[in-house]
Design an enzyme around this catalytic site. Structure first.
Site, PDB file in Angstrom:
ATOM      1  N   CYS A   1      -2.975  -2.804   5.854  1.00 23.58           N
ATOM      2  CA  CYS A   1      -3.096  -1.480   6.464  1.00 23.58           C
ATOM      3  C   CYS A   1      -4.396  -1.346   7.255  1.00 23.58           C
ATOM      4  O   CYS A   1      -4.533  -0.428   8.069  1.00 23.58           O
ATOM      5  CB  CYS A   1      -3.001  -0.380   5.404  1.00 23.58           C
ATOM      6  SG  CYS A   1      -4.274  -0.449   4.138  1.00 23.58           S
TER       7      CYS A   1
ATOM      8  N   HIS B   1      -5.896  -6.150   2.686  1.00 21.63           N
ATOM      9  CA  HIS B   1      -4.992  -5.017   2.910  1.00 21.63           C
ATOM     10  C   HIS B   1      -4.565  -4.989   4.373  1.00 21.63           C
ATOM     11  O   HIS B   1      -5.381  -4.773   5.267  1.00 21.63           O
ATOM     12  CB  HIS B   1      -5.694  -3.708   2.538  1.00 21.63           C
ATOM     13  CG  HIS B   1      -5.934  -3.558   1.075  1.00 21.63           C
ATOM     14  ND1 HIS B   1      -5.338  -2.571   0.312  1.00 21.63           N
ATOM     15  CD2 HIS B   1      -6.700  -4.284   0.211  1.00 21.63           C
ATOM     16  CE1 HIS B   1      -5.726  -2.680  -0.948  1.00 21.63           C
ATOM     17  NE2 HIS B   1      -6.559  -3.714  -1.033  1.00 21.63           N
TER      18      HIS B   1
ATOM     19  N   CYS C   1       0.833  -1.198   0.000  1.00 22.75           N
ATOM     20  CA  CYS C   1       0.000   0.000   0.000  1.00 22.75           C
ATOM     21  C   CYS C   1       0.870   1.251   0.000  1.00 22.75           C
ATOM     22  O   CYS C   1       1.817   1.360   0.791  1.00 22.75           O
ATOM     23  CB  CYS C   1      -0.897  -0.042   1.230  1.00 22.75           C
ATOM     24  SG  CYS C   1      -1.562   1.532   1.756  1.00 22.75           S
ATOM     25  N   GLU C   2       0.577   2.191  -0.874  1.00 23.01           N
ATOM     26  CA  GLU C   2       1.388   3.398  -0.961  1.00 23.01           C
ATOM     27  C   GLU C   2       1.146   4.365   0.194  1.00 23.01           C
ATOM     28  O   GLU C   2       1.895   5.333   0.358  1.00 23.01           O
ATOM     29  CB  GLU C   2       1.150   4.111  -2.286  1.00 23.01           C
ATOM     30  CG  GLU C   2      -0.225   4.700  -2.474  1.00 23.01           C
ATOM     31  CD  GLU C   2      -0.386   5.370  -3.832  1.00 23.01           C
ATOM     32  OE1 GLU C   2      -1.093   6.381  -3.886  1.00 23.01           O
ATOM     33  OE2 GLU C   2       0.192   4.886  -4.829  1.00 23.01           O
ATOM     34  N   HIS C   3       0.122   4.115   0.997  1.00 29.51           N
ATOM     35  CA  HIS C   3      -0.175   5.003   2.112  1.00 29.51           C
ATOM     36  C   HIS C   3       0.562   4.614   3.388  1.00 29.51           C
ATOM     37  O   HIS C   3       0.984   5.484   4.150  1.00 29.51           O
ATOM     38  CB  HIS C   3      -1.687   5.024   2.383  1.00 29.51           C
ATOM     39  CG  HIS C   3      -2.478   5.506   1.214  1.00 29.51           C
ATOM     40  ND1 HIS C   3      -3.705   4.971   0.871  1.00 29.51           N
ATOM     41  CD2 HIS C   3      -2.215   6.458   0.281  1.00 29.51           C
ATOM     42  CE1 HIS C   3      -4.165   5.575  -0.215  1.00 29.51           C
ATOM     43  NE2 HIS C   3      -3.283   6.475  -0.586  1.00 29.51           N
ATOM     44  N   HIS C   4       0.704   3.296   3.642  1.00 25.51           N
ATOM     45  CA  HIS C   4       1.361   2.844   4.870  1.00 25.51           C
ATOM     46  C   HIS C   4       2.505   1.872   4.599  1.00 25.51           C
ATOM     47  O   HIS C   4       3.125   1.388   5.540  1.00 25.51           O
ATOM     48  CB  HIS C   4       0.339   2.160   5.796  1.00 25.51           C
ATOM     49  CG  HIS C   4      -0.800   3.037   6.188  1.00 25.51           C
ATOM     50  ND1 HIS C   4      -2.012   3.025   5.517  1.00 25.51           N
ATOM     51  CD2 HIS C   4      -0.919   3.967   7.170  1.00 25.51           C
ATOM     52  CE1 HIS C   4      -2.826   3.907   6.078  1.00 25.51           C
ATOM     53  NE2 HIS C   4      -2.202   4.484   7.072  1.00 25.51           N
TER      54      HIS C   4
ATOM     55  N   GLN D   1      -5.175  -0.451  -4.813  1.00 30.64           N
ATOM     56  CA  GLN D   1      -5.737  -1.550  -5.603  1.00 30.64           C
ATOM     57  C   GLN D   1      -6.467  -1.059  -6.842  1.00 30.64           C
ATOM     58  O   GLN D   1      -6.427  -1.708  -7.896  1.00 30.64           O
ATOM     59  CB  GLN D   1      -6.667  -2.399  -4.738  1.00 30.64           C
ATOM     60  CG  GLN D   1      -7.163  -3.662  -5.440  1.00 30.64           C
ATOM     61  CD  GLN D   1      -7.905  -4.582  -4.500  1.00 30.64           C
ATOM     62  OE1 GLN D   1      -7.554  -4.701  -3.328  1.00 30.64           O
ATOM     63  NE2 GLN D   1      -8.943  -5.235  -4.982  1.00 30.64           N
TER      64      GLN D   1
END
Length: 216
Positions: free
Chosen positions: A171, A169, A100-103, A141
């Site tokens: 995250c 996910h 995941c590019e956020h976490h 995704q």
């Protein structure tokens, strides 16, 4: 896909200093890991953590090897000797691991790909490799689903493409709301898969309901 078939990330072993905004050196990456270890409350100089920065840097090379690969080049090898075959081609249950590019937390799931050939087909291993190339990058995704479908449509130019991804996910399963057993489902339908309900239903029927077996 065997990791030995994947090209290394460009510049991964280059310790030459880079210009502003360029790729950091390996030593800079390892130092960043040491900073995070200290920030987490541990001592990067203790015995158990001495080699952790090197291990993390190597792991990142593996996790994100897709940045150094060209999915379009993988797809360009096609075959025209099909004896007139023009029915749907489906490759289902393609395991993948992404982040995941956020976490930077793992995304673990399976992709299902279908297309209607227009005089040309592609080796099924190439479809699996394209999934891996895009998955081995920081992702959400929705974007991953679109990138896989759009690349197949652009290079193969079939009468239609369908991509469905089901994934867990981490995250949201190992942090935050901490909800186990939750799967995210995304789809991208192009050409006949979007405009013809019968074609779309056939594709969805062929991939079945694999959500129950998606690895978490």
């Amino acid at each position: 896909v065997d990791d030995s078939q994947l090209a290394p990330v460009a510049g991964a072993d280059d310790n030459t200093p880079q210009g502003a905004g360029g790729r950091p050196t390996r030593e800079e990456a390892e130092q960043a890991v040491r900073v995070l270890l200290r920030w987490a409350g541990d001592d990067p100089e203790r015995e158990g953590l001495l080699d952790t920065p090197k291990r993390v840097a190597r792991a990142y090379e593996e996790y994100f090897v897709g940045y150094g690969q060209d999915p379009y080049a993988i797809l360009r090898r096609t075959f025209e000797e099909t004896n007139g075959y023009d029915e749907m081609v489906v490759l289902r249950d393609i395991d993948f691991r992404s982040h995941c590019e956020h976490h930077v937390a793992p995304i673990v799931g399976r992709a299902h790909i279908g297309y209607l050939p227009d005089h040309r087909v592609i080796g099924i291993s190439k479809l699996a490799r394209v999934v891996d190339v895009f998955a081995r990058r920081l992702q959400i995704q929705e974007k991953l689903t679109a990138e896989i479908a759009d690349s197949i449509e652009s290079v193969l130019q079939p009468r239609g493409v369908g991509v469905v991804i089901e994934a867990a996910h981490h995250c949201m399963t190992t942090r935050g709301v901490s909800k186990e057993g939750v799967l995210m489902v995304t789809s991208r339908m192009l050409g006949a898969f979007r405009t013809d309900p019968k074609t779309r239903r056939e594709f969805l029927s062929m991939i079945g309901n694999p959500a129950a077996s998606v690895p978490r």
